[in-house]
Motif scaffolding. Sequence first.
Motif, mmCIF file in Angstrom:
data_model
loop_
_atom_site.group_PDB
_atom_site.id
_atom_site.type_symbol
_atom_site.label_atom_id
_atom_site.label_comp_id
_atom_site.label_asym_id
_atom_site.label_seq_id
_atom_site.Cartn_x
_atom_site.Cartn_y
_atom_site.Cartn_z
ATOM 1 N N MET A 134 0.829 -1.206 0.000
ATOM 2 C CA MET A 134 0.000 0.000 0.000
ATOM 3 C C MET A 134 0.863 1.256 0.000
ATOM 4 O O MET A 134 0.595 2.209 -0.726
ATOM 5 C CB MET A 134 -0.934 -0.016 1.211
ATOM 6 N N GLU A 176 -6.429 3.462 -3.187
ATOM 7 C CA GLU A 176 -7.664 3.196 -2.455
ATOM 8 C C GLU A 176 -8.182 1.793 -2.760
ATOM 9 O O GLU A 176 -8.665 1.090 -1.854
ATOM 10 C CB GLU A 176 -8.730 4.239 -2.834
ATOM 11 N N LYS A 179 -6.044 -0.633 -0.837
ATOM 12 C CA LYS A 179 -6.336 -0.554 0.591
ATOM 13 C C LYS A 179 -7.591 -1.349 0.943
ATOM 14 O O LYS A 179 -7.614 -2.109 1.918
ATOM 15 C CB LYS A 179 -6.505 0.908 0.999
ATOM 16 N N GLN A 186 -5.519 -7.152 6.586
ATOM 17 C CA GLN A 186 -4.970 -6.232 7.573
ATOM 18 C C GLN A 186 -5.648 -6.411 8.936
ATOM 19 O O GLN A 186 -4.981 -6.379 9.986
ATOM 20 C CB GLN A 186 -5.151 -4.787 7.094
#
Length: 383
Positions: A134, A176, A179, A186
């Motif tokens: 990222m 984005e 992410k 995550q």
Amino acid sequence: MDQRLQQTVQKRSQPQRSQRKIFSAIALLFLLAAISSHAQSQTPTAQPAQSPTPATPSAPTLRVYTNLKQVSVLVLSHDYERIKPIDPSGFRISLDSGPLFRPTYVRQQGDDPISLAILIDASKPYPELLPSLMEALAALPPDFLHPQDRVSVYAIDCTLIRTIYDTGANPAAVAEGVKKAMAPWQIRQTQNEKLKKENKIPQPYCRAGLPLWDSMSEVLKDLDQQPGRRILLAITDGGDDGSKTLWKDVMFHAQIHSETVFGLLSTKNPPSSGDAEDKFKQICVNSGGVELQANEHTTILRLKEFTQMLRERYILEYPRVPNEKPGVHIIAVSYKKKSNLFITATGITVPVASEDEKESRKTIQADPSRTPEFGSRTVLPKF
């Protein structure tokens, strides 16, 4: 390949045929897809502006047909590094092991529009590249992708996740999309780190619903519908964990649909398969791409290098043969002036000539002496 082939009557110089030995050639399958005559472009001759008399129904019509094929060719050094531009006159092509011939026209890809699909394999417990991915994508300069490019982002998790699809390429959109794609991974990472500090057993990873080959197959199907030069960048360790799709099916699909596969792998985690055969590498190389390796400190550099390789590919054009038959064929691209180059090409899907095109008196026929010859080699079954 890019389906927006030039619509023109060929007037370029005659290709030179040769029986020289093919150096550094990668054989590649491509498909000649039959299409009906109404699918051809038929362009009437232009009428003068503000003509005082209307055109009569019997006015002559010039029919213009797609007459050029293009193939994208990646040329690197023998150790897979970028090289300076080479003399385009050195390229040679062979079809089905037929006579070598020189392309009609050669140029570098440059700013041609790209449809890029980024596939992130987040199904493994400790992938080295994901924590830095990222940050690397967010830090990429604007010229990583151009305004005319399109991008889609996917992640292999408990299921195959798609966060953005065929979206205008800009760094913010890409960052984005990545992410969101990595959010489930995550969350698990954060939870497991907390459990470790509390001396508790980390949560087991869920098994990917669509392992690597299955996921790549789905992404390539999405790419089939998109314009431009279609590219799949898979960020993975190259190992598959029980797909229903065979790896050769993934490779064959990419070849016949003109889609190029690149891989970005960790230097610390080679493919997990115990086989000596590197299946993921074969998918990349035989679709016109290559494997790249990176670590947490070089991810951004390798991503930049990836797009530079794309822009520096060579686009080779040559005339279509009027009597081509639909089916799968083999194309081999070589460079006669150097023998130590790594050369791999992306497949091409092109129309064969319709009966209307071949027989119509209103069609300007191609000069047979300027078209390449097919060899007699037949394509073996996939398996």
